[in-house]
Design a protein around this motif. Structure first.
Motif, PDB file in Angstrom:
ATOM      1  N   ALA A  24      43.453 -23.506 106.123  1.00 17.55           N
ATOM      2  CA  ALA A  24      42.815 -24.228 105.016  1.00 17.55           C
ATOM      3  C   ALA A  24      41.967 -23.272 104.178  1.00 17.55           C
ATOM      4  O   ALA A  24      41.958 -23.348 102.945  1.00 17.55           O
ATOM      5  CB  ALA A  24      41.973 -25.374 105.550  1.00 17.55           C
ATOM      6  N   VAL A  25      41.267 -22.349 104.823  1.00 20.01           N
ATOM      7  CA  VAL A  25      40.468 -21.362 104.101  1.00 20.01           C
ATOM      8  C   VAL A  25      41.387 -20.481 103.253  1.00 20.01           C
ATOM      9  O   VAL A  25      41.084 -20.181 102.094  1.00 20.01           O
ATOM     10  CB  VAL A  25      39.610 -20.514 105.069  1.00 20.01           C
ATOM     11  CG1 VAL A  25      38.914 -19.373 104.340  1.00 20.01           C
ATOM     12  CG2 VAL A  25      38.587 -21.389 105.775  1.00 20.01           C
ATOM     13  N   GLU A  26      42.534 -20.085 103.792  1.00 15.01           N
ATOM     14  CA  GLU A  26      43.513 -19.290 103.028  1.00 15.01           C
ATOM     15  C   GLU A  26      43.969 -20.034 101.779  1.00 15.01           C
ATOM     16  O   GLU A  26      44.081 -19.451 100.706  1.00 15.01           O
ATOM     17  CB  GLU A  26      44.740 -18.943 103.893  1.00 15.01           C
ATOM     18  CG  GLU A  26      44.527 -17.805 104.841  1.00 15.01           C
ATOM     19  CD  GLU A  26      44.382 -16.471 104.141  1.00 15.01           C
ATOM     20  OE1 GLU A  26      45.027 -16.244 103.090  1.00 15.01           O
ATOM     21  OE2 GLU A  26      43.597 -15.653 104.642  1.00 15.01           O
ATOM     22  N   ARG A  27      44.253 -21.333 101.918  1.00 12.86           N
ATOM     23  CA  ARG A  27      44.682 -22.131 100.754  1.00 12.86           C
ATOM     24  C   ARG A  27      43.574 -22.183  99.700  1.00 12.86           C
ATOM     25  O   ARG A  27      43.836 -22.070  98.510  1.00 12.86           O
ATOM     26  CB  ARG A  27      45.075 -23.543 101.188  1.00 12.86           C
ATOM     27  CG  ARG A  27      46.422 -23.607 101.896  1.00 12.86           C
ATOM     28  CD  ARG A  27      46.924 -25.044 102.071  1.00 12.86           C
ATOM     29  NE  ARG A  27      46.012 -25.897 102.817  1.00 12.86           N
ATOM     30  CZ  ARG A  27      45.949 -25.967 104.150  1.00 12.86           C
ATOM     31  NH1 ARG A  27      46.759 -25.223 104.892  1.00 12.86           N
ATOM     32  NH2 ARG A  27      45.095 -26.774 104.750  1.00 12.86           N
ATOM     33  N   ILE A  28      42.342 -22.330 100.141  1.00 14.54           N
ATOM     34  CA  ILE A  28      41.217 -22.362  99.215  1.00 14.54           C
ATOM     35  C   ILE A  28      41.103 -21.026  98.474  1.00 14.54           C
ATOM     36  O   ILE A  28      40.907 -20.986  97.256  1.00 14.54           O
ATOM     37  CB  ILE A  28      39.907 -22.708  99.955  1.00 14.54           C
ATOM     38  CG1 ILE A  28      39.955 -24.166 100.437  1.00 14.54           C
ATOM     39  CG2 ILE A  28      38.692 -22.449  99.083  1.00 14.54           C
ATOM     40  CD1 ILE A  28      38.861 -24.523 101.426  1.00 14.54           C
ATOM     41  N   LEU A  29      41.252 -19.937  99.213  1.00 13.01           N
ATOM     42  CA  LEU A  29      41.170 -18.611  98.590  1.00 13.01           C
ATOM     43  C   LEU A  29      42.302 -18.393  97.599  1.00 13.01           C
ATOM     44  O   LEU A  29      42.101 -17.813  96.525  1.00 13.01           O
ATOM     45  CB  LEU A  29      41.154 -17.520  99.657  1.00 13.01           C
ATOM     46  CG  LEU A  29      39.888 -17.445 100.504  1.00 13.01           C
ATOM     47  CD1 LEU A  29      40.055 -16.417 101.619  1.00 13.01           C
ATOM     48  CD2 LEU A  29      38.684 -17.120  99.649  1.00 13.01           C
ATOM     49  N   ASP A  30      43.510 -18.838  97.936  1.00 14.70           N
ATOM     50  CA  ASP A  30      44.631 -18.730  97.000  1.00 14.70           C
ATOM     51  C   ASP A  30      44.349 -19.502  95.719  1.00 14.70           C
ATOM     52  O   ASP A  30      44.596 -19.017  94.614  1.00 14.70           O
ATOM     53  CB  ASP A  30      45.923 -19.246  97.639  1.00 14.70           C
ATOM     54  CG  ASP A  30      46.501 -18.297  98.673  1.00 14.70           C
ATOM     55  OD1 ASP A  30      46.120 -17.105  98.673  1.00 14.70           O
ATOM     56  OD2 ASP A  30      47.333 -18.754  99.480  1.00 14.70           O
ATOM     57  N   ALA A  66      41.417 -20.284  94.515  1.00 13.87           N
ATOM     58  CA  ALA A  66      40.330 -19.610  93.798  1.00 13.87           C
ATOM     59  C   ALA A  66      40.872 -18.407  93.023  1.00 13.87           C
ATOM     60  O   ALA A  66      40.492 -18.188  91.861  1.00 13.87           O
ATOM     61  CB  ALA A  66      39.235 -19.179  94.768  1.00 13.87           C
ATOM     62  N   ALA A  67      41.755 -17.635  93.646  1.00  8.00           N
ATOM     63  CA  ALA A  67      42.340 -16.475  92.967  1.00  8.00           C
ATOM     64  C   ALA A  67      43.141 -16.916  91.742  1.00  8.00           C
ATOM     65  O   ALA A  67      43.084 -16.274  90.681  1.00  8.00           O
ATOM     66  CB  ALA A  67      43.221 -15.685  93.934  1.00  8.00           C
ATOM     67  N   GLU A  81      41.087 -15.304  83.115  1.00  8.65           N
ATOM     68  CA  GLU A  81      41.412 -14.055  82.417  1.00  8.65           C
ATOM     69  C   GLU A  81      42.375 -14.353  81.274  1.00  8.65           C
ATOM     70  O   GLU A  81      42.195 -13.866  80.158  1.00  8.65           O
ATOM     71  CB  GLU A  81      42.033 -13.058  83.391  1.00  8.65           C
ATOM     72  CG  GLU A  81      42.410 -11.754  82.725  1.00  8.65           C
ATOM     73  CD  GLU A  81      43.032 -10.764  83.686  1.00  8.65           C
ATOM     74  OE1 GLU A  81      42.763  -9.577  83.522  1.00  8.65           O
ATOM     75  OE2 GLU A  81      43.763 -11.202  84.585  1.00  8.65           O
ATOM     76  N   VAL A  82      43.399 -15.151  81.512  1.00 11.03           N
ATOM     77  CA  VAL A  82      44.369 -15.476  80.481  1.00 11.03           C
ATOM     78  C   VAL A  82      43.708 -16.229  79.329  1.00 11.03           C
ATOM     79  O   VAL A  82      43.909 -15.927  78.175  1.00 11.03           O
ATOM     80  CB  VAL A  82      45.545 -16.296  81.083  1.00 11.03           C
ATOM     81  CG1 VAL A  82      46.432 -16.856  79.994  1.00 11.03           C
ATOM     82  CG2 VAL A  82      46.344 -15.435  82.033  1.00 11.03           C
ATOM     83  N   SER A  83      42.861 -17.208  79.655  1.00 14.01           N
ATOM     84  CA  SER A  83      42.229 -17.983  78.598  1.00 14.01           C
ATOM     85  C   SER A  83      41.226 -17.148  77.804  1.00 14.01           C
ATOM     86  O   SER A  83      41.019 -17.404  76.627  1.00 14.01           O
ATOM     87  CB  SER A  83      41.562 -19.228  79.172  1.00 14.01           C
ATOM     88  OG  SER A  83      40.493 -18.877  80.026  1.00 14.01           O
TER      89      SER A  83
END
Length: 145
Positions: free
Chosen positions: A124-130, A132-133, A140-142
């Motif tokens: 779940a922490v990995e999904r949150i980090l993904d 967030a990234a 950056e794009v906006s």
């Protein structure tokens, strides 16, 4: 431009102590897209005046290799040169702002979640980090539009 390389090197060294080859790599990373290819023949001579003016100090980092660290005087001088940095960034499109500011944020995050170790689902922490990234990449794009 003439005279800017020592200032950029000082900025890199203020981020963290580095050796000559580390500095070459960091210059390549930051300015490669602007077409600048650093060489030892330009970087090492640019370090000499920084040492002579006591803006950096050379120290042995093991294995006979030298690394350079900024002095308090060097940090003060760098603070006074922020206008010059803005001109370099505008002209080259390079990001001279140190990644060190991100490192402080990430270190704080790691401190906060390490206290939860073993009590939360790592996936779940990995999904949150993904997520967030992806959200940061969207910023950056906006900002470019």
């Amino acid at each position: 431009m003439p005279g800017e390389l020592p200032l950029v090197l000082l900025d890199l060294i203020c981020d963290r102590p580095q050796g000559g080859y580390e500095l070459l790599g960091e210059l390549e990373r930051r300015f490669g897209s602007a077409g600048y290819r650093p060489s030892p023949g330009s970087v090492y001579p640019a370090l000499s005046p920084l040492r002579a003016e006591q803006l950096i100090e050379q120290e042995e980092s093991g294995g006979g290799k030298a690394s350079y660290r900024a002095t308090a005087q060097g940090r003060d001088m760098l603070t006074d040169q922020r206008v010059v940095f803005a001109r370099i960034e505008a002209r080259t499109g390079a990001a001279l702002k140190s990644d060190a500011s991100w490192q402080l944020v990430l270190d704080g995050f790691v401190d906060r979640i390490s206290k939860l170790s073993g009590r939360v689902d790592a996936a779940a922490v990995e999904r949150i980090l993904d997520n967030a990234a992806k959200a940061v990449a969207d910023l950056e794009v906006s900002n470019e539009q």
